[in-house]
Design an enzyme around this catalytic site. Structure first.
Site, PDB file in Angstrom:
ATOM      1  N   GLY A  19     -47.011 -12.463 -28.707  1.00  0.00           N
ATOM      2  CA  GLY A  19     -46.659 -12.655 -27.300  1.00  0.00           C
ATOM      3  C   GLY A  19     -46.880 -11.410 -26.473  1.00  0.00           C
ATOM      4  N   SER A  21     -49.364 -10.595 -24.363  1.00  0.00           N
ATOM      5  CA  SER A  21     -50.244 -10.652 -23.197  1.00  0.00           C
ATOM      6  C   SER A  21     -49.513 -10.396 -21.886  1.00  0.00           C
ATOM      7  CB  SER A  21     -50.964 -12.003 -23.123  1.00  0.00           C
ATOM      8  OG  SER A  21     -50.031 -13.061 -23.013  1.00  0.00           O
ATOM      9  N   ARG A  22     -48.187 -10.489 -21.905  1.00  0.00           N
ATOM     10  CA  ARG A  22     -47.408 -10.223 -20.690  1.00  0.00           C
ATOM     11  C   ARG A  22     -45.961  -9.910 -21.055  1.00  0.00           C
ATOM     12  NH1 ARG A  22     -48.291 -16.053 -20.294  1.00  0.00           N
ATOM     13  NH2 ARG A  22     -50.117 -15.609 -19.027  1.00  0.00           N
ATOM     14  N   ILE A  24     -42.336  -8.449 -21.981  1.00  0.00           N
ATOM     15  CA  ILE A  24     -41.791  -7.435 -22.883  1.00  0.00           C
ATOM     16  C   ILE A  24     -42.808  -7.038 -23.953  1.00  0.00           C
ATOM     17  CG2 ILE A  24     -40.051  -7.030 -24.678  1.00  0.00           C
ATOM     18  CD1 ILE A  24     -38.099  -8.686 -22.940  1.00  0.00           C
ATOM     19  N   ASP A  76     -51.452 -18.475 -31.934  1.00  0.00           N
ATOM     20  CA  ASP A  76     -50.294 -19.330 -31.738  1.00  0.00           C
ATOM     21  C   ASP A  76     -49.481 -19.188 -33.017  1.00  0.00           C
ATOM     22  OD1 ASP A  76     -48.433 -21.413 -31.666  1.00  0.00           O
ATOM     23  OD2 ASP A  76     -49.792 -22.788 -30.637  1.00  0.00           O
ATOM     24  N   TYR A 170     -31.389 -23.799 -28.234  1.00  0.00           N
ATOM     25  CA  TYR A 170     -31.972 -22.474 -28.002  1.00  0.00           C
ATOM     26  C   TYR A 170     -31.257 -21.409 -28.828  1.00  0.00           C
ATOM     27  CZ  TYR A 170     -33.237 -18.119 -25.617  1.00  0.00           C
ATOM     28  OH  TYR A 170     -33.661 -16.839 -25.336  1.00  0.00           O
TER      29      TYR A 170
END
Length: 424
Positions: A19, A21-22, A24, A76, A170
């Site tokens: 993750g 690409s943007r 944190i 992914d 969650y």
């Protein structure tokens, strides 16, 4: 803005960041790049998103510009082959992996009835399974490193039932990441692999917060998490493992006491939205009908300037009278939601606000049409919320406000409250 100086500790080290690409993940990648680290940018975004900036390729360019080396890989974390391919490419280009940062995550702050199984599966497959799988596949390479770390962006394992009750699906998914830390930190000790967790004290200005609230003025920049991660990843993995760290605590222990530069809006540095899963006094008020002034003072990042009010009757009726005068066709068009308010405490009762049907309506009793969201909170907090002293998002994150139904529509109340601020 980074406040932690780069020391070169990660120079030549290879980080595999999911993750990245943007948000944190990207901030951690850029911080490591300043040391001259190698970074595997493992994320799904290869093509520009219409609303969200950043791809694996643009992030890779920024890493290279800062003096690091980058390997963008389409990953992914639900797909084992994609993870393994990225690992194989990392071995070819950088001869191994020293550090794994499990940052990829999916979020849906919904109750049991409102959580569809596709969303449930998405959260568990990315958060828990993805973290476990990526750690498992990176393990053989981490064993060969003399500075091996796994860092999961996940919360402390807090068993307070409240954090399960508001979004159990969650919570389970994020706690799955944390349980990986608990188990793997002990399991991997013989290999001198440090396994730790990092969680922000406050909301961080990421795409998730922007999507949830539409406002990042009471958030901190991702830089504080990146700085904390850098400090943690510079530690000796033989001695530093099994730690569930909070970003603010890491930074303060490092020696930085003024955290104002991390705030998106410095004026809100002492009025920040809190993150979940942390049992500070302000986050535990759901167990009580009132909040004491003393408890709020102990919580220095409280989002509430709480002042005990002199006893007076009729706050809620006067409040809804003001709300009724503020209903406009434009407000109805923008909101398109029906709300039910279950008010507790001194002025206990049920109220409604219809900003969907006809000319809109509000008043005492349940709405004529089924509510899109039902909000439950104490009458004092309720008055503060509609007076603009307490944001709905902050109240929810702090445990002052319970929401059932459509969370996104509930958070639309924020904009209406801004217009009411001078009328209540």
């Amino acid at each position: 803005m980074s406040l932690v100086a780069n020391t070169g500790k990660l120079a030549g080290r290879t980080l595999f960041i999911t993750g990245a690409s943007r948000g944190i993940g990207k901030a951690i990648a850029l911080k490591a790049a300043k040391d001259g680290a190698n970074v595997v940018v493992a994320a799904k975004t290869a093509e520009p998103h219409p609303k969200l900036p950043g791809t694996i390729y643009t992030t890779a360019e920024e890493i290279e510009a800062l003096g690091g080396k980058a390997l963008p890989c389409i990953v992914d974390v639900r797909e084992e082959k994609q993870i393994q391919n990225a690992i194989d490419e990392a071995v070819k280009k950088f001869n191994g992996i020293d550090i794994l940062v499990n940052n990829a995550s999916a979020i849906s702050l919904t109750g049991t009835a409102q959580t569809d199984m596709k969303r449930y599966d998405l959260m568990h497959n990315i958060n828990t399974r993805g973290t476990f799988l990526t750690s498992k596949l990176c393990l053989p390479l981490l064993k060969n490193s003399n500075h091996a770390h796994i860092l999961n962006l996940s919360p402390p394992l807090n068993m307070n039932p409240y954090w399960f009750s508001i979004h159990v699906a969650y919570t389970m998914a994020k706690y799955g990441m944390s349980m990986c830390v608990l188990g793997m930190s002990e399991e991997f000790k013989p290999y001198n692999i440090g396994v730790n967790a990092l969680w922000p004290k406050t909301a961080i200005a990421t795409a998730a917060i922007e999507m949830l609230t539409g406002d990042t003025s009471t958030s901190r920049k991702p830089d504080i998490v990146a700085d904390a991660a850098y400090v943690m990843l510079a530690q000796d993995p033989k001695k530093y493992t099994g730690v569930f760290a909070i970003d603010e605590d890491v930074i303060k222990k490092y020696g930085i006491t003024d955290l104002t530069p991390y705030a998106c809006d410095p004026k809100n540095a002492d009025n920040l939205m809190l993150d979940g899963f942390l049992d500070d006094p302000a986050a535990l008020t759901h167990h009580r009908q009132t909040v004491t002034t003393a408890s709020m003072r102990r919580y220095h990042t409280s989002t509430v300037n709480y002042k005990e009010k002199a006893e007076s009757g009729g706050q809620i009726p006067a409040l809804f009278a003001a709300i009724g005068k503020s209903i406009t066709p434009d407000l109805i068009k923008k909101t398109q939601a029906v709300f039910q308010f279950n008010v507790k405490g001194k002025e206990e009762g049920v109220w409604h606000l219809d900003l969907k049907n006809g000319d809109g309506s509000c008043g005492q009793g349940e709405p004529k049409n089924p509510p899109d969201a039902t909000l439950t909170m104490d009458s004092n907090n309720f008055a503060d919320m509609f007076a603009g002293k307490l944001k709905a998002t902050n109240a929810f994150m702090m445990g002052k406000l319970k929401i059932k139904g459509d969370l996104q529509k509930a958070m639309k109340l924020e904009k209406m409250m801004k217009s009411l601020k001078n009328k209540v």
